[in-house]
Scaffold this motif. Structure first.
Motif, PDB file in Angstrom:
ATOM      1  N   MET A 168       0.833  -1.203   0.000  1.00  0.00           N
ATOM      2  CA  MET A 168       0.000   0.000   0.000  1.00  0.00           C
ATOM      3  C   MET A 168       0.869   1.255   0.000  1.00  0.00           C
ATOM      4  O   MET A 168       0.749   2.139  -0.846  1.00  0.00           O
ATOM      5  CB  MET A 168      -0.871  -0.042   1.261  1.00  0.00           C
ATOM      6  N   LYS A 169       1.767   1.333   0.957  1.00  0.00           N
ATOM      7  CA  LYS A 169       2.624   2.518   1.044  1.00  0.00           C
ATOM      8  C   LYS A 169       3.476   2.651  -0.198  1.00  0.00           C
ATOM      9  O   LYS A 169       3.693   3.741  -0.714  1.00  0.00           O
ATOM     10  CB  LYS A 169       3.507   2.429   2.296  1.00  0.00           C
ATOM     11  N   LYS A 170       3.934   1.498  -0.647  1.00  0.00           N
ATOM     12  CA  LYS A 170       4.774   1.517  -1.854  1.00  0.00           C
ATOM     13  C   LYS A 170       4.006   2.118  -3.019  1.00  0.00           C
ATOM     14  O   LYS A 170       4.516   2.953  -3.777  1.00  0.00           O
ATOM     15  CB  LYS A 170       5.235   0.108  -2.213  1.00  0.00           C
ATOM     16  N   ILE A 171       2.743   1.680  -3.096  1.00  0.00           N
ATOM     17  CA  ILE A 171       1.931   2.178  -4.216  1.00  0.00           C
ATOM     18  C   ILE A 171       1.754   3.679  -4.111  1.00  0.00           C
ATOM     19  O   ILE A 171       1.960   4.422  -5.064  1.00  0.00           O
ATOM     20  CB  ILE A 171       0.548   1.479  -4.218  1.00  0.00           C
TER      21      ILE A 171
ATOM     22  N   LEU B  45       3.561   5.740  -2.583  1.00  0.00           N
ATOM     23  CA  LEU B  45       4.847   6.397  -2.852  1.00  0.00           C
ATOM     24  C   LEU B  45       5.110   6.501  -4.339  1.00  0.00           C
ATOM     25  O   LEU B  45       5.480   7.557  -4.856  1.00  0.00           O
ATOM     26  CB  LEU B  45       5.980   5.612  -2.179  1.00  0.00           C
TER      27      LEU B  45
ATOM     28  N   ARG C 233      -9.200  -0.238   2.105  1.00  0.00           N
ATOM     29  CA  ARG C 233      -7.917  -0.117   1.417  1.00  0.00           C
ATOM     30  C   ARG C 233      -8.090  -0.159  -0.092  1.00  0.00           C
ATOM     31  O   ARG C 233      -7.501   0.627  -0.824  1.00  0.00           O
ATOM     32  CB  ARG C 233      -6.994  -1.256   1.854  1.00  0.00           C
TER      33      ARG C 233
ATOM     34  N   LEU D 267      -7.215   2.720  -2.481  1.00  0.00           N
ATOM     35  CA  LEU D 267      -6.201   2.488  -3.513  1.00  0.00           C
ATOM     36  C   LEU D 267      -6.722   2.906  -4.883  1.00  0.00           C
ATOM     37  O   LEU D 267      -6.055   3.656  -5.628  1.00  0.00           O
ATOM     38  CB  LEU D 267      -5.860   1.003  -3.510  1.00  0.00           C
TER      39      LEU D 267
ATOM     40  N   LEU E 102      -5.393   5.834  -7.247  1.00  0.00           N
ATOM     41  CA  LEU E 102      -4.942   5.572  -8.613  1.00  0.00           C
ATOM     42  C   LEU E 102      -5.726   6.423  -9.615  1.00  0.00           C
ATOM     43  O   LEU E 102      -5.164   6.958 -10.577  1.00  0.00           O
ATOM     44  CB  LEU E 102      -5.090   4.096  -8.951  1.00  0.00           C
TER      45      LEU E 102
ATOM     46  N   GLN F 142      14.082   4.865  -2.284  1.00  0.00           N
ATOM     47  CA  GLN F 142      12.906   4.512  -1.501  1.00  0.00           C
ATOM     48  C   GLN F 142      13.114   3.171  -0.822  1.00  0.00           C
ATOM     49  O   GLN F 142      12.834   2.995   0.358  1.00  0.00           O
ATOM     50  CB  GLN F 142      11.678   4.426  -2.385  1.00  0.00           C
TER      51      GLN F 142
ATOM     52  N   GLN G  55      12.965   2.451   2.919  1.00  0.00           N
ATOM     53  CA  GLN G  55      12.023   1.509   3.535  1.00  0.00           C
ATOM     54  C   GLN G  55      12.753   0.484   4.371  1.00  0.00           C
ATOM     55  O   GLN G  55      12.301   0.121   5.447  1.00  0.00           O
ATOM     56  CB  GLN G  55      11.197   0.837   2.457  1.00  0.00           C
TER      57      GLN G  55
ATOM     58  N   THR H 287       7.148   9.821   3.474  1.00  0.00           N
ATOM     59  CA  THR H 287       6.805  10.284   2.129  1.00  0.00           C
ATOM     60  C   THR H 287       7.431  11.643   1.878  1.00  0.00           C
ATOM     61  O   THR H 287       7.963  11.912   0.817  1.00  0.00           O
ATOM     62  CB  THR H 287       5.284  10.389   1.960  1.00  0.00           C
TER      63      THR H 287
ATOM     64  N   ASP I 223      10.945  11.188   1.197  1.00  0.00           N
ATOM     65  CA  ASP I 223      11.157  10.695  -0.166  1.00  0.00           C
ATOM     66  C   ASP I 223      10.983  11.804  -1.178  1.00  0.00           C
ATOM     67  O   ASP I 223      11.768  11.951  -2.099  1.00  0.00           O
ATOM     68  CB  ASP I 223      10.176   9.562  -0.464  1.00  0.00           C
TER      69      ASP I 223
END
Lengths: 442, 265
Positions: free
Chosen positions: A1-4, A6, B3, B7, B11, B97, B101, B142, B145
């Protein structure tokens, strides 16, 4: 999720970065320097002393014309870096003219030709250069009789004015007005007089024995229409400035007043009181057939008609709604609509030859101002403020308004730019009222 | 569920944003990509050239050890060719990243270790701090990053700017650009003598494309859109010529190489 999240974020950032990277530097200009445009006028060269003196005279007149517009700032000759000899030999060295911060430079020469005839001939060549692009903006040759050198200088001024402002000039023009002189009999003698727009070539056309009022220049010819009591009745006269011939324009009962030519010069709108018990109504007359046509029918006072430059509409003054206000109607009298709704009283409307504005006199709180309003009646601006400003008239390019201002017991003619700046008093030998501007002389 | 919805929403937003922002730049082949690369990559290129010229004076004036250190990073960045660079930045950012991470995981593990102790005392206070601690760190991450991705660009620009200016965030750079543009705008407007009270000024529009030399002189000037009034066009051309040298920041020459001046009344 976080990766996405990001990676999406990174994508967005990079995309945004690319978008910025694509941008070309684009600058939207809004303001400009409102100061007068700096211009350099070199003395017109000549070989003999007479020619040199004439060259300087012509240049000084051009300089004066341009300076009086308020749009130009002629640079002092003393600041010039390039000498007159060098100018004659190799033309303008632009790098030197750029140093004195001018935008354009005028150079030229004068030749006086004595061909044995009564009048000497004058030949003037001039060129106006853009100091930065180093190209010629305009340039001409004028040939005339020597005594008309003022006219040549005015024509050159018009050329320069047009090439740098995009509008026709107004220098080769004349102004007709009423000169007021003490007659020695307790009242002021009023004469019909005419002069160049800069005050030169002043001459009077009537002797002052009769009251004359409201002269108006024809927009197309050297003719003036004015109101006179020569026959002991207020009548309108048409005077040709070329031939000096004068005629009465109809002899109608009652008051004949406030004439104004149509833009084509073929008809005249005027106010007459004949046949309706002293109530002023607006008529138009065809100058060729002398046929009269009534345009307004109303019990209120209708007066001061003025044509739009396309000749399709007439703006006039009327008190039909209680107090004097401005109205517009079609040239045949139909479709009357009110133009002004502001406080105070409106008089003497004049439609600009440019078409975009109507000048008027406004009386408010005991003061008289010259103002302008657009023909839609949306934006009204007052240009002057005084105890007595009256009789506005437009320059032929619609840029300057000439009007009469009374101060104490003296009345003088003033001009003002339509922006409300550059108010000037015209030099007249005596008091002057009722100015009217001529069309551009050819 | 949430989620999934979140998501897809993210997107979707991303997609809309990307479309809005003209992402098809990726799809459109050479022109835009090369264009892109010019600006992104040009800074290191410029840095290279400026380095060659400036290194000597810089060394004589000041020598800062820390600035020399980042050079190897730059070289890594510079080695890929123009076409692949966009990708490389992403890859490198991804790498960073990943590294972050990993670092985060390590931190979390440490935290977990450290957090093992409090739950023994009380459960209720524990729950509150833990979600907070979970939520807060990702945000910081974030941002980190984000800043790192930007610092990547910053590095390029900093290199170009040599030793003069230290750390600048991207937003600051953007502001400076606006300021530069404002300076240029004012400079030209000051030199533009336009007669007041022109009839129909509000309907007039002019556009001039100016190619500028590095010293602020004009390489080429082209009237791309005429107002239809020669006097008006000429007044603007005169203004631009009078404005020489144009006040263009020396370090952003690439950005100001071609300028479009417009007037829309």
């Amino acid at each position: 999720m976080k990766k996405i999240i990001l990676s999406v974020f990174v994508c967005l950032v990079s995309a945004f970065g690319l978008q910025n990277a694509n941008a070309l530097v684009r600058i939207d200009l809004t303001d400009a320097n409102a100061n007068p445009l700096p211009i350099a006028l070199a003395n017109l060269a000549g070989t003999s002393e007479e020619e040199k003196a004439m060259g300087k005279q012509i240049k000084d007149l051009i300089r004066n014309n341009l300076k009086n517009t308020g749009l130009f700032r002629p640079i002092d000759d003393k600041a010039f870096l390039q000498s007159e000899e060098s100018l004659q030999k190799q033309g303008p060295v632009f790098s030197q003219w750029r140093l004195i911060d001018t935008q354009a430079v005028m150079v030229g020469s004068v030749e006086i030709i004595d061909d044995g005839s009564a009048d000497k001939k004058l030949r003037v060549v001039y060129r106006l250069f853009d100091v930065y692009s180093e190209e010629q903006i305009t340039g001409r040759v004028y040939t005339a009789t020597l005594k008309f050198w003022r006219h040549v200088a005015h024509r050159i001024s018009d050329d320069i004015y047009k090439s740098l402002t995009g509008e026709e000039g107004y220098f080769a023009t004349r102004i007709v007005f009423i000169a007021e002189e003490p007659s020695g009999r307790g009242y002021k003698a009023k004469k019909l007089c005419v002069m160049d727009q800069d005050g030169g070539n002043y001459q009077c056309l009537t002797n002052g024995r009769h009251l004359v009022l409201t002269p108006r220049f024809s927009p197309t010819a050297q003719k003036v229409i004015y109101m006179s009591y020569e026959s002991n009745q207020p009548r309108l006269y048409l005077l040709s400035l070329v031939s000096g011939e004068q005629e009465i324009l109809g002899d109608f009962e009652g008051l004949n007043s406030s004439p104004r030519f149509s833009p084509d010069g073929n008809s005249v709108a005027m106010t007459l009181t004949m046949g309706h018990a002293g109530n002023p109504e607006i008529y138009s007359m065809d100058l060729r057939t002398r046929k009269l046509r009534r345009l307004t029918i109303h019990r209120g006072i209708d007066t001061s008609p003025s044509f739009s430059p396309d000749g399709k509409s007439i703006v006039f003054n009327s008190d039909r709604a209680g107090k004097p206000a401005l109205y517009i109607m079609d040239k045949d009298g139909n479709n009357v609509r009110r133009l002004t709704y502001g406080d105070g009283k409106y008089y003497a409307p004049v439609w600009s030859p440019r078409g975009d504005l109507i000048a008027f006199v406004k009386q408010l709180n005991g003061r008289f101002s010259i103002g302008v309003i657009d023909p839609q009646g949306e934006e009204e601006r007052l240009l002057t403020d005084s105890y007595m400003d009256e009789s506005p008239s437009w320059s032929p390019n619609g840029r300057v308004i000439i009007f009469a201002r009374q101060k104490g017991d003296s009345t003088r003619v003033h001009t003002i730019d339509l922006t409300g700046y550059n108010e000037r008093q015209l030099p007249t030998p005596t008091d002057a009222t009722d100015p009217s501007w001529s069309p551009l002389l050819q | 569920m949430r989620r999934g919805v979140l998501l897809s929403l993210l997107l979707h937003i991303a997609l809309v944003f990307v479309l809005w922002v003209n992402l098809p730049a990726f799809l459109i082949p050479e022109e835009k990509i090369t264009y892109i690369n010019v600006t992104l990559v040009s800074s290191p290129d410029a840095a290279k050239t400026t380095k060659k010229q400036e290194i000597k004076p810089v060394k004589t004036q000041q020598s800062n050890a820390p600035r020399e250190a980042p050079k190897p990073k730059k070289e890594q960045v510079q080695t890929p060719d123009h076409g692949t660079k966009v990708v490389s930045t992403q890859q490198s950012s991804k790498k960073t990243q990943v590294k972050k991470q990993e670092a985060k995981k390590q931190q979390k593990q440490e935290k977990k270790v450290s957090e093992i102790r409090p739950p023994k005392l009380d459960k209720t206070p524990d729950k509150k701090p833990t979600p907070v601690s979970k939520k807060e760190p990702p945000k910081e991450k974030t941002e980190d990053d984000f800043l790192k991705a930007l610092s990547f660009i910053d590095d390029l620009k900093n290199k170009k700017e040599a030793l003069e200016e230290g750390e600048e965030t991207d937003t600051k750079i953007f502001d400076v650009d606006q300021q530069d543009i404002a300076v240029l705008k004012r400079h030209i407007e000051k030199n533009w003598f336009r007669p007041p009270g022109i009839k129909g000024l509000n309907d007039m529009s002019v556009a001039v494309l100016v190619s500028v030399n590095r010293d602020g002189s004009i390489l080429k000037m082209e009237l791309t859109h005429s107002s239809g009034q020669p006097f008006f066009d000429n007044s603007l051309l005169r203004a631009v010529r009078k404005s020489v040298p144009l006040p263009i920041p020396a370090d952003k020459y690439d950005m100001f190489k071609t300028i479009e001046l417009r007037f829309n009344g």
